[in-house]
Scaffold this motif. Structure first.
Motif, PDB file in Angstrom:
ATOM      1  N   GLY A  24       0.868  -1.184   0.000  1.00  0.00           N
ATOM      2  CA  GLY A  24       0.000   0.000   0.000  1.00  0.00           C
ATOM      3  C   GLY A  24       0.900   1.229   0.000  1.00  0.00           C
ATOM      4  N   ALA A  25       0.566   2.173  -0.873  1.00  0.00           N
ATOM      5  CA  ALA A  25       1.496   3.279  -1.146  1.00  0.00           C
ATOM      6  C   ALA A  25       1.868   4.090   0.092  1.00  0.00           C
ATOM      7  N   ALA A  26       0.907   4.438   0.937  1.00  0.00           N
ATOM      8  CA  ALA A  26       1.211   5.279   2.104  1.00  0.00           C
ATOM      9  C   ALA A  26       2.061   4.504   3.113  1.00  0.00           C
ATOM     10  N   ASP A 138      -5.905   5.451   2.503  1.00  0.00           N
ATOM     11  CA  ASP A 138      -6.499   6.770   2.223  1.00  0.00           C
ATOM     12  C   ASP A 138      -8.007   6.631   1.987  1.00  0.00           C
ATOM     13  N   ALA A 139      -8.407   5.617   1.224  1.00  0.00           N
ATOM     14  CA  ALA A 139      -9.846   5.407   0.968  1.00  0.00           C
ATOM     15  C   ALA A 139     -10.573   5.057   2.262  1.00  0.00           C
ATOM     16  N   LEU A 140      -9.960   4.183   3.064  1.00  0.00           N
ATOM     17  CA  LEU A 140     -10.602   3.789   4.329  1.00  0.00           C
ATOM     18  C   LEU A 140     -10.758   4.982   5.269  1.00  0.00           C
ATOM     19  N   GLN A 164      -5.938 -10.586  -3.274  1.00  0.00           N
ATOM     20  CA  GLN A 164      -7.082 -10.503  -2.363  1.00  0.00           C
ATOM     21  C   GLN A 164      -6.917  -9.494  -1.237  1.00  0.00           C
ATOM     22  N   GLN A 165      -6.409  -8.305  -1.608  1.00  0.00           N
ATOM     23  CA  GLN A 165      -6.293  -7.246  -0.603  1.00  0.00           C
ATOM     24  C   GLN A 165      -7.673  -6.805  -0.106  1.00  0.00           C
ATOM     25  N   GLY A 166      -8.742  -7.156  -0.868  1.00  0.00           N
ATOM     26  CA  GLY A 166     -10.104  -6.845  -0.432  1.00  0.00           C
ATOM     27  C   GLY A 166     -10.426  -7.483   0.916  1.00  0.00           C
ATOM     28  N   VAL A 200     -11.694   4.501  -4.430  1.00  0.00           N
ATOM     29  CA  VAL A 200     -10.429   3.767  -4.564  1.00  0.00           C
ATOM     30  C   VAL A 200      -9.263   4.643  -4.080  1.00  0.00           C
ATOM     31  N   GLY A 201      -8.105   4.042  -3.927  1.00  0.00           N
ATOM     32  CA  GLY A 201      -6.898   4.786  -3.583  1.00  0.00           C
ATOM     33  C   GLY A 201      -6.058   5.002  -4.836  1.00  0.00           C
ATOM     34  N   ALA A 202      -4.809   5.374  -4.637  1.00  0.00           N
ATOM     35  CA  ALA A 202      -3.906   5.549  -5.783  1.00  0.00           C
ATOM     36  C   ALA A 202      -2.473   5.261  -5.364  1.00  0.00           C
TER      37      ALA A 202
HETATM   38  O1  LIG Z   1      -3.200  -0.354  -5.076  1.00  0.00           O
HETATM   39  C1  LIG Z   1      -3.047  -0.309  -3.873  1.00  0.00           C
HETATM   40  C2  LIG Z   1      -2.163  -1.250  -3.149  1.00  0.00           C
HETATM   41  O2  LIG Z   1      -1.444  -2.122  -4.026  1.00  0.00           O
HETATM   42  P1  LIG Z   1      -0.445  -3.212  -3.381  1.00  0.00           P
HETATM   43  O3  LIG Z   1      -1.248  -4.060  -2.458  1.00  0.00           O
HETATM   44  O4  LIG Z   1       0.065  -3.951  -4.592  1.00  0.00           O
HETATM   45  O5  LIG Z   1       0.658  -2.452  -2.683  1.00  0.00           O
HETATM   46  C3  LIG Z   1      -3.683   0.767  -3.058  1.00  0.00           C
HETATM   47  O6  LIG Z   1      -4.938   1.092  -3.563  1.00  0.00           O
HETATM   48  C4  LIG Z   1      -2.797   2.015  -3.126  1.00  0.00           C
HETATM   49  O7  LIG Z   1      -1.468   1.678  -2.838  1.00  0.00           O
HETATM   50  C5  LIG Z   1      -3.243   3.083  -2.131  1.00  0.00           C
HETATM   51  O8  LIG Z   1      -3.052   2.632  -0.817  1.00  0.00           O
HETATM   52  P2  LIG Z   1      -2.926   3.687   0.405  1.00  0.00           P
HETATM   53  O9  LIG Z   1      -4.137   4.553   0.326  1.00  0.00           O
HETATM   54  O10 LIG Z   1      -2.881   2.845   1.633  1.00  0.00           O
HETATM   55  O11 LIG Z   1      -1.686   4.473   0.158  1.00  0.00           O
END
Ligand SMILES: O=C(COP(=O)(O)O)[C@H](O)[C@H](O)COP(=O)(O)O
Length: 321
Positions: A24-26, A138-140, A164-166, A200-202
């Motif tokens: 997850g990016a953050a 960020d979405a949560l 399955q990150q869902g 969604v996030g990014a």
């Molecule tokens: O696509 C993903 C995670 O991909 P992966 O599981 O391959 O890292 C998330 O939507 C973004 O990273 C945003 O996450 P956040 O909002 O937590 O930054």
């Protein structure tokens, strides 16, 4: 730790990012900044009174972290934030500047997520149902802020093949008191008639407003538009990709085929071509809003904010001088 090898915390963090234990990016950005702070402590001992050796060691750590995953720009943006603030004439001054910058970065990240959560929550009404894809903190934050505002929110959570990150999203929303329905990805269009928003996030946002997020986001966005369901991206400004200001594209990570087809199924089917792109690009015309800590933006106007924040370009302070 040798000249070329970063200290154990950086090596461990890099390994955890590459294997997606940290994902997850953050979360990746915050782990990278913390690893640089730990590197600074280790490098200060190693370099003793040699500032040049300290700087070289920090750059090496930056390179190791940078090489882990290519798509989430929050990672190089975190490294930029910390390493560009590395300053001082002595090793101790340098160490303190890195530790202080890493700490400030992580605090800023948390504050930004809280702030964007409020903005995203304002778009949600009491009684709304939200469809999610993947797992985005960020979405949560938007849904959790809406719940904190006293709104009753339900969620339809896409499973998100192949990893399955869902499931993580479903668990966290349920724990936040949000009624959750988990669906397989291919059921999304059927359920769009029952939801009020897609959220969604990014991993990165391009200068033209294109949103780079988990594979499947673009198809979901096209379907949402066709069904008239608004879709928003929740993304802190560290997801803005400065290199796209000068025409570069965002690298889409290709992951191992093992995530798509296990060894048993592979043996049964025999030789077959498998591809596993981890992300895709949603063109700005299919996205209604990008929600950041600085307010919400139509995707096409995000470039203005990007110039303001990253106008000086995309330096690489981890590169060899
Ligand atoms: O696509 C993903 C995670 O991909 P992966 O599981 O391959 O890292 C998330 O939507 C973004 O990273 C945003 O996450 P956040 O909002 O937590 O930054």
């Amino acid at each position: 730790m040798t000249d070329t090898e970063p200290a154990a915390p950086v090596r461990e963090t890099a390994e955890s990012i590459a294997t997606m234990e940290i994902r997850g990016a953050a979360t990746i950005a915050s782990a990278a900044a913390e690893a640089l702070a730990e590197q600074a402590e280790a490098a200060a001992e190693e370099a003793e009174s040699d500032p040049a050796a300290f700087r070289a060691s920090m750059r090496g750590a930056g390179r190791t972290l940078r090489e882990t995953r290519p798509t989430a720009v929050s990672l190089p943006n975190a490294l930029r934030y910390v390493l560009q603030r590395m300053e001082g004439d002595t090793v101790d001054e340098l160490r303190r500047s890195v530790v202080g910058a890493a700490d400030a970065f992580v605090r800023q990240l948390d504050r930004a997520q809280d702030d964007l959560g409020q903005v995203g929550a304002n778009r949600l009404a009491d009684g709304d149902t939200v469809m999610t894809h993947c797992h985005s903190t960020d979405a949560l934050a938007c849904i959790e802020a809406a719940v904190d505002q006293g709104k009753s929110i339900s969620a339809v959570v896409k499973e998100t093949r192949p990893r399955q990150q869902g499931h993580i999203t479903a668990e966290q929303l349920r724990d936040a008191g949000v009624p959750v329905t988990l669906i397989v990805d291919s059921a999304a269009r059927r359920y769009l008639d029952e939801v009020d928003h897609v959220l969604v996030g990014a991993d990165s946002i391009a200068a033209d407003g294109g949103v780079i997020n988990k594979i499947g986001t673009s198809g979901l966005a096209v379907n949402a538009r066709e069904r008239g369901v608004p879709i928003m991206t929740a993304a802190q400004t560290i997801k803005l990709h400065p290199e796209t200001l000068t025409g570069h594209t965002v690298e889409i990570e290709m992951r191992d085929e093992e995530e798509v087809i296990g060894s048993e199924a592979r043996e049964e089917i025999g030789e077959i071509e498998v591809e596993n792109p981890a992300f895709d690009v949603t063109p700005p015309r299919y996205m209604d809003a990008i929600v950041t800590e600085q307010g919400q933006f139509p995707p096409e106007s995000i470039v203005t904010l990007m110039r303001e924040l990253f106008g000086e370009g995309a330096a690489e302070p981890w590169a060899e001088p």
